[in-house]
Design an enzyme around this catalytic site. Sequence first.
Site: not given
Length: 236
Positions: A10, A139, A148
């Site tokens: 993806t 991350s 995020y």
Amino acid sequence: MVSEPVALITGVGRRVGIGAAIAERLRADGWTVVTTRWSDYDRRMPWGADETTFGMEADLADPGTPARLFDQVSAEYGVVRALVLAHCESVDSGVLDTTVESFDRHFAVNARASWLLIREFARRYPGPPGVGRIVALTSDDVVHNLPYGASKGALDRIVLAAARELGHLGITANAVNPGPVDTGWMDEPLRAELQARTPLGRLGLPRDCAGLVSFLCGPDGGWLTGQLLLSNGGFT
């Protein structure tokens, strides 16, 4: 149907991105590679959409997309034996200025969609044991990047749960943190700062991460599962 093992990756929206490097490497390894992208996301970002890339358009903010995607891939290519989650929603904002809408979208794309993709993969996986692979890119960047980083933290826990809960199917699940990778989004001051903080003296390249993903998806990676792997040149 194809005879080679099928890998679904993806988030392959830009040729200079990590996802594209992983796709190139897995193809070289003998996989049939199927990719997704979401051009609307890239158009919202400073770099814009890369119209030279090819892949299935997949809006992973829609909770119905993972099942539809697996239906299509299974019908056209056969059983998916490796799932690589390289997609993300990433819009800089911090504790004070993140909107509820942005926070929810980050979690929808980075966490919920990843869970639903993993679920579809496991539900449809027929074996043989020891061959199935899940690799997610994560991350630890969260300062001034709150939604995020927080949603990537949730992704880590989803992958760790998958490693334990899907072990009886012979599926491995690992997360890879590639650190700061130079894919064209850095300005020169930031590039210099991050390079100075990396003991090996250079920034990460997409092919660095692709090499590790190749290993994890291959036969020699079958004894690694439930790991959060740092592939970042010692970046601190």
